[in-house]
Design a protein around this motif. Structure first.
Motif, PDB file in Angstrom:
ATOM      1  N   HIS A   1      41.015  51.015  40.218  1.00 46.50           N
ATOM      2  CA  HIS A   1      41.880  50.209  38.919  1.00 46.50           C
ATOM      3  C   HIS A   1      42.953  49.972  39.849  1.00 46.50           C
ATOM      4  CE1 HIS A   1      39.363  51.496  36.319  1.00 46.50           C
ATOM      5  NE2 HIS A   1      39.395  52.876  36.541  1.00 46.50           N
TER       6      HIS A   1
ATOM      7  N   THR B   1      40.109  47.087  42.206  1.00 40.42           N
ATOM      8  CA  THR B   1      40.180  46.243  40.966  1.00 40.42           C
ATOM      9  C   THR B   1      39.301  47.273  39.191  1.00 40.42           C
ATOM     10  OG1 THR B   1      39.324  44.535  40.781  1.00 40.42           O
ATOM     11  CG2 THR B   1      41.497  44.218  41.417  1.00 40.42           C
ATOM     12  N   ASP B   2      38.334  47.472  39.949  1.00 43.35           N
ATOM     13  CA  ASP B   2      37.373  47.787  38.593  1.00 43.35           C
ATOM     14  C   ASP B   2      37.086  49.236  38.730  1.00 43.35           C
ATOM     15  OD1 ASP B   2      37.822  45.436  38.008  1.00 43.35           O
ATOM     16  OD2 ASP B   2      35.488  44.835  37.630  1.00 43.35           O
TER      17      ASP B   2
ATOM     18  N   VAL C   1      37.068  43.643  44.026  1.00 42.38           N
ATOM     19  CA  VAL C   1      36.397  43.747  42.932  1.00 42.38           C
ATOM     20  C   VAL C   1      35.811  45.798  43.158  1.00 42.38           C
ATOM     21  CG1 VAL C   1      33.491  43.819  43.341  1.00 42.38           C
ATOM     22  CG2 VAL C   1      34.559  43.302  40.600  1.00 42.38           C
TER      23      VAL C   1
ATOM     24  N   ASP D   1      27.095  49.114  38.505  1.00 45.38           N
ATOM     25  CA  ASP D   1      28.394  49.428  39.014  1.00 45.38           C
ATOM     26  C   ASP D   1      27.980  48.918  40.506  1.00 45.38           C
ATOM     27  OD1 ASP D   1      29.855  51.792  40.198  1.00 45.38           O
ATOM     28  OD2 ASP D   1      28.756  53.380  40.006  1.00 45.38           O
ATOM     29  N   TYR D   2      29.543  48.198  40.535  1.00 43.42           N
ATOM     30  CA  TYR D   2      30.042  47.898  41.672  1.00 43.42           C
ATOM     31  C   TYR D   2      30.205  48.533  43.354  1.00 43.42           C
ATOM     32  CZ  TYR D   2      31.967  44.253  38.768  1.00 43.42           C
ATOM     33  OH  TYR D   2      31.531  43.198  38.316  1.00 43.42           O
TER      34      TYR D   2
END
Length: 389
Positions: A232, A228-229, A225, A353-354
């Motif tokens: 990006h 990807t998050d 994640v 926030d990851y």
């Protein structure tokens, strides 16, 4: 190294693949069995809990069993529960198979670690442990991405069938090559071994192993994640990032096995001190693809190299508990693997926030540095030999 160590590593590879492959199979399981994604994700926690509970229990129960019977029995049960998991349409049954699989996995790993160190002289214990644990790191490199791809192409059940099939060659070789006797364990005293495990040096070693592994898996659970998050990257880049972490882990375990002996040498001390710095750098640079991949490889190598050395340290300080020492090393590692992502989840849900997961890793690794300092200070007070240094 004895060839049989690599047979054990093959079985550990299959079991490690089973433990970690769920992260890529959760959506398919949720759809197929008509459960929520959260419920499907709980299968991972079920496995971790089964490992924590199962390791000491199964080690105690199998202490007087012949090693061949114990290894073959645990591995055969692992195959059976994966076949049941592959054919069931009931989520509760699948959940139960994950717990049973974890328990027998823990039992197998505990016995395998005691066999691995018994097959080689004391000077090669660290390398033997590294060979065995290389099965886990290889599952991160190849098994987990392969399981995710297989699940995408043929459905999640095919991944369960593949794990069962992968165990069969190892099971055949265990029947043929494993030590047939109990290696003198007729005189095993579980109560005496429990006292050894409860001693302060062993407890320090276990806590340190748990904290370092907690730091490792707090971030590992969120790498996809984050990619990807935060960075990006496209979804297709996630298997490559996970494999990069696994490559680093494999190099770290292999290097540690050749150089470490389970003691707190200068190399291990420097590595432990570098660990929180590396996680902090990863958190700060995670929006950028190149640093993300580079630091992920480095942290994979550092984390697993330190982790395998600490497993050797637990075994070394618990050398008078040959039956329970390996099982409690397993408990320490899985306690960290369970609690690290749990804390990371709480932090990321609070902050939104990851990258918070990586800062959790940095904090846990900094705690490990403090634990090393406290352990060495206590060892200096009570004496080197008593503290196990």
């Amino acid at each position: 190294m004895p060839v049989f160590l690599y047979v054990l590593a093959l079985a550990v590879f299959a079991q490690g693949t089973s433990e970690f492959m769920l992260s890529g199979l959760v959506p398919g399981i949720a759809r197929d069995l008509s459960v929520s994604v959260g419920a499907a994700a709980s299968l991972t926690s079920a496995y971790a809990i089964g490992m924590i509970v199962g390791a000491p229990v199964m080690a105690a129960l199998s202490a007087r069993w012949p090693r061949r019977r114990a290894l073959a029995g645990f591995l055969a049960a692992f195959v059976v529960v994966h076949v049941i998991g592959a054919v069931t349409t009931d989520f509760a049954v699948l959940f139960g198979t994950r717990i049973v699989a974890a328990i027998v996995n823990a039992g197998f790993l505990a016995v395998a670690m005691s066999v691995a160190t018994a097959l080689v002289p004391a000077s090669q214990h660290a390398r033997a442990t590294a060979v065995l644990l290389s099965g886990v790191t290889l599952s991160c490199v190849a098994g987990v991405p392969a399981g995710a791809l297989l699940g995408e192409w043929s459905g999640w059940r095919s991944a369960f069938w593949a794990v069962a099939a992968l165990c069969l060659p190892a099971l055949t070789l265990v029947f043929r090559q494993a030590p047939a006797d109990a290696a003198g364990r007729e005189e095993v005293s579980i109560r005496r071994e429990a006292r050894v495990v409860a001693s302060r040096p062993v407890q320090w070693a276990m806590v340190l192993a748990a904290v370092v592994n907690g730091a490792t898996f707090a971030t590992f659970a969120y790498l996809a994640v984050i990619a990807t998050d935060i960075t990006h990257l496209p979804d297709a880049a996630v298997p490559a990032l996970l494999a990069a972490f696994g490559v680093g882990a494999f190099v770290g375990v292999t290097t540690a096995g050749r150089r470490a002996n389970g003691g707190f040498g200068r190399g291990l001390l420097l590595a432990v001190c570098a660990l929180p710095v590396g996680w902090a750098v990863l958190a700060a640079t995670s929006p950028y693809a190149a640093p993300l991949f580079i630091v992920t490889v480095l942290q994979g190598g550092l984390s697993f190299g330190i982790g395998s050395t600490l497993v050797t340290r637990v075994m070394r300080t618990a050398s008078q508990a040959p039956s329970l020492g390996g099982s409690f090393a397993t408990v320490a590692l899985n306690a960290g693997a369970f609690l690290g992502p749990l804390v990371a989840g709480l932090v990321t849900e609070t902050t939104g926030d990851y990258r918070g997961a990586v800062w959790v890793s940095a904090a846990l690794a900094a705690t490990a540095v403090g634990a090393v300092a406290a352990s060495r200070a206590w060892g200096a007070r009570v004496g080197v030999e008593e503290a196990g240094y």
